[in-house]
Design a protein around this motif. Sequence first.
Motif, PDB file in Angstrom:
ATOM      1  N   VAL A 128       0.874  -1.245  -0.026  1.00 18.24           N
ATOM      2  CA  VAL A 128       0.065   0.047   0.153  1.00 18.24           C
ATOM      3  C   VAL A 128       0.956   1.171   0.192  1.00 18.24           C
ATOM      4  CG1 VAL A 128      -1.601   1.327   1.278  1.00 18.24           C
ATOM      5  CG2 VAL A 128      -1.994  -0.924   1.139  1.00 18.24           C
ATOM      6  N   VAL A 129       2.082   1.183   0.885  1.00 18.34           N
ATOM      7  CA  VAL A 129       3.105   2.358   0.828  1.00 18.34           C
ATOM      8  C   VAL A 129       3.558   2.703  -0.572  1.00 18.34           C
ATOM      9  CG1 VAL A 129       4.893   3.458   2.071  1.00 18.34           C
ATOM     10  CG2 VAL A 129       3.058   2.152   3.356  1.00 18.34           C
ATOM     11  N   ASP A 130       3.889   1.665  -1.079  1.00 19.86           N
ATOM     12  CA  ASP A 130       4.669   1.596  -2.433  1.00 19.86           C
ATOM     13  C   ASP A 130       3.698   2.534  -3.483  1.00 19.86           C
ATOM     14  OD1 ASP A 130       6.707   0.253  -1.450  1.00 19.86           O
ATOM     15  OD2 ASP A 130       6.087  -1.643  -2.344  1.00 19.86           O
ATOM     16  N   GLU A 131       2.284   1.782  -3.490  1.00 23.22           N
ATOM     17  CA  GLU A 131       1.302   2.590  -4.318  1.00 23.22           C
ATOM     18  C   GLU A 131       0.957   3.849  -3.936  1.00 23.22           C
ATOM     19  OE1 GLU A 131      -1.496   0.795  -6.611  1.00 23.22           O
ATOM     20  OE2 GLU A 131      -1.516  -1.068  -5.415  1.00 23.22           O
ATOM     21  N   MET A 132       0.977   4.273  -2.749  1.00 25.56           N
ATOM     22  CA  MET A 132       0.770   5.782  -2.189  1.00 25.56           C
ATOM     23  C   MET A 132       2.039   6.589  -2.719  1.00 25.56           C
ATOM     24  SD  MET A 132      -0.722   5.591   1.566  1.00 25.56           S
ATOM     25  CE  MET A 132      -2.307   4.851   1.882  1.00 25.56           C
ATOM     26  N   PHE A 133       3.186   5.970  -2.883  1.00 25.63           N
ATOM     27  CA  PHE A 133       4.280   7.035  -3.514  1.00 25.63           C
ATOM     28  C   PHE A 133       4.246   6.959  -5.036  1.00 25.63           C
ATOM     29  CE2 PHE A 133       6.524   6.358   0.727  1.00 25.63           C
ATOM     30  CZ  PHE A 133       6.572   7.547   0.973  1.00 25.63           C
ATOM     31  N   LEU A 134       3.548   5.857  -5.582  1.00 29.62           N
ATOM     32  CA  LEU A 134       3.286   5.830  -7.034  1.00 29.62           C
ATOM     33  C   LEU A 134       2.409   6.932  -7.490  1.00 29.62           C
ATOM     34  CD1 LEU A 134       4.146   4.561  -9.726  1.00 29.62           C
ATOM     35  CD2 LEU A 134       2.393   2.934  -9.235  1.00 29.62           C
ATOM     36  N   HIS A 135       1.336   6.965  -6.659  1.00 28.59           N
ATOM     37  CA  HIS A 135       0.481   7.914  -7.007  1.00 28.59           C
ATOM     38  C   HIS A 135       0.998   9.336  -6.929  1.00 28.59           C
ATOM     39  CE1 HIS A 135      -2.730   5.151  -7.603  1.00 28.59           C
ATOM     40  NE2 HIS A 135      -2.673   4.734  -6.266  1.00 28.59           N
ATOM     41  N   ARG A 136       1.585   9.606  -5.884  1.00 30.13           N
ATOM     42  CA  ARG A 136       2.524  11.004  -5.747  1.00 30.13           C
ATOM     43  C   ARG A 136       3.545  11.103  -6.874  1.00 30.13           C
ATOM     44  NH1 ARG A 136       3.714  10.923   0.838  1.00 30.13           N
ATOM     45  NH2 ARG A 136       1.492  10.651   1.425  1.00 30.13           N
ATOM     46  N   HIS A 137       4.039  10.237  -7.300  1.00 29.87           N
ATOM     47  CA  HIS A 137       4.852  10.385  -8.256  1.00 29.87           C
ATOM     48  C   HIS A 137       4.138  10.748  -9.632  1.00 29.87           C
ATOM     49  CE1 HIS A 137       7.959   9.524 -11.546  1.00 29.87           C
ATOM     50  NE2 HIS A 137       6.986   8.817 -12.095  1.00 29.87           N
ATOM     51  N   ARG A 138       3.012  10.271  -9.835  1.00 31.69           N
ATOM     52  CA  ARG A 138       2.281  10.551 -10.802  1.00 31.69           C
ATOM     53  C   ARG A 138       1.502  11.857 -10.714  1.00 31.69           C
ATOM     54  NH1 ARG A 138      -0.732   4.756 -10.835  1.00 31.69           N
ATOM     55  NH2 ARG A 138       1.044   3.736 -12.196  1.00 31.69           N
TER      56      ARG A 138
ATOM     57  N   PRO B  31      -9.986   2.446  -8.951  1.00 32.62           N
ATOM     58  CA  PRO B  31      -9.416   2.855 -10.342  1.00 32.62           C
ATOM     59  C   PRO B  31      -8.255   4.381  -9.680  1.00 32.62           C
ATOM     60  CG  PRO B  31     -11.723   2.940 -10.670  1.00 32.62           C
ATOM     61  CD  PRO B  31     -11.528   2.715  -9.125  1.00 32.62           C
ATOM     62  N   ASP B  32      -7.317   4.252 -10.675  1.00 30.01           N
ATOM     63  CA  ASP B  32      -6.100   5.256 -10.015  1.00 30.01           C
ATOM     64  C   ASP B  32      -6.670   6.436  -9.343  1.00 30.01           C
ATOM     65  OD1 ASP B  32      -4.489   3.289 -10.582  1.00 30.01           O
ATOM     66  OD2 ASP B  32      -3.318   3.802 -12.501  1.00 30.01           O
ATOM     67  N   ARG B  33      -7.543   7.380 -10.235  1.00 32.83           N
ATOM     68  CA  ARG B  33      -7.931   8.493  -9.932  1.00 32.83           C
ATOM     69  C   ARG B  33      -8.335   8.703  -8.621  1.00 32.83           C
ATOM     70  NH1 ARG B  33     -10.971  11.923 -14.510  1.00 32.83           N
ATOM     71  NH2 ARG B  33      -8.892  11.390 -15.521  1.00 32.83           N
ATOM     72  N   VAL B  34      -9.354   7.724  -8.200  1.00 36.83           N
ATOM     73  CA  VAL B  34     -10.010   7.499  -7.258  1.00 36.83           C
ATOM     74  C   VAL B  34      -9.077   7.150  -5.868  1.00 36.83           C
ATOM     75  CG1 VAL B  34     -11.842   6.255  -5.584  1.00 36.83           C
ATOM     76  CG2 VAL B  34     -12.111   6.920  -8.082  1.00 36.83           C
ATOM     77  N   ALA B  35      -8.293   6.147  -6.179  1.00 36.66           N
ATOM     78  CA  ALA B  35      -6.870   5.964  -5.305  1.00 36.66           C
ATOM     79  C   ALA B  35      -6.290   6.953  -5.056  1.00 36.66           C
ATOM     80  CB  ALA B  35      -6.271   4.786  -5.965  1.00 36.66           C
TER      81      ALA B  35
END
Length: 407
Positions: A6-16, A301-305
């Motif tokens: 989950v933490v990995d994905e949170m940083f991925l959203h911030r990268h995007r 979905p990514d936008r909601v996440a």
Amino acid sequence: MSRLSVVDEMFLHRHRGSGLPSVMQGLWRTDDTVHAPLLISLHDALSQGPLGRRVVRPRIPGARPRFVASTHSYPLRYPAEKVADDAILEWADAQTEVDLDPEHGPGWSLVAAHLAGGGTLVSLVCSHVLTDARGLIDAVAEALAGHAEPPDESHTSDVRDALHVVRTVARGLRGVRRSGPREKPPVPLSVRLRPRTALIDVPSDEWDAAAGIGEGTANSLMLAIATGIARRAGIPFPLKISIPVDDRGSGTTSNGVSMTGITVDADDTVATIRAKATHAYRQPREGAPHGIPAEIVQLVPDRVAARLARGAGERDMLCSNIGRVPAVLDAFGPHRTAGVAMRAMHPGLGTRDATTSTRLSTYLCSRDDRYTLALVALDEDRFPDTRTLRAFIDAELSERGLHATYW
């Protein structure tokens, strides 16, 4: 297991582009000149080790992205020009302004510089999606020791993983209905400027003595110093502090921390802060963004996440005790290590809209003879420039009888 946490994905959203972008930076100094072949060898070992990977998207909706091995990296840079002794911090900050891409690569960058006063400064910057500070240290330690192993690519099928995520979220949603109210996150700040930063060394005997006088620990002294700097900057109390807790398993390369937090009052001491932190460590870790099951960000979905994950775990300050640096980093081949620092930095500010609730971050690591404290200030009103940040640091350390050497 190669699936993103989950933490990995949170940083991925911030990268995007959602929230505050983050990279990890490790810095090493030596007293004498490191020759290029040793740095080339380190670069090659890192590309074959746990940092040599990238993110790929799943084919089945609901399954988590996963890591696959990738040797795509920036080439080593080691220019002949020398960095002035009073420009070390400026140089280090500039190295974090690198275009890293955890999905397509490169995900990390190794750069070195000759110092005008003698010696070499090495910077390793990687996407925060790939790992955290401890993972970065471990990757370098393994590379220097000749023990670097390629990333683990084992994984279940996308279908099985999607079913696992759905079941996990369903259980978590039932738990939310039974849980009480959650802490309200601080109001986020708009961040438009590069961070104001500082890197300082403090002798170990002084740091430990100051902690002992107040019946504290090295960790609670860091929290108290950060609190004192915030007080001098005029940040209002009570002050909410996020504290990362290392809970990685054996061999974990990904972000292996969970989050807890404390609330500090203006009259708190090193001892009372220690008691609050001890109590916080004993509580269940914060794994959910804003009180909902954490894994839901891996299902929607990514936008909601990205919207759900925005600001998760953020408070007025972040204080990270990275811990003791492994002994293998006491030397860089035949060269004695003169300094090691770790910190999270935030590239691209000024060119993109970013928000965060975190006004000040501190990162502490230690070696036999010193503690190294990295400070990253994001509140542009309270810390308008580096000179102001240093003035607050100097005043706080002086009051505690500590003598700092700035990088």
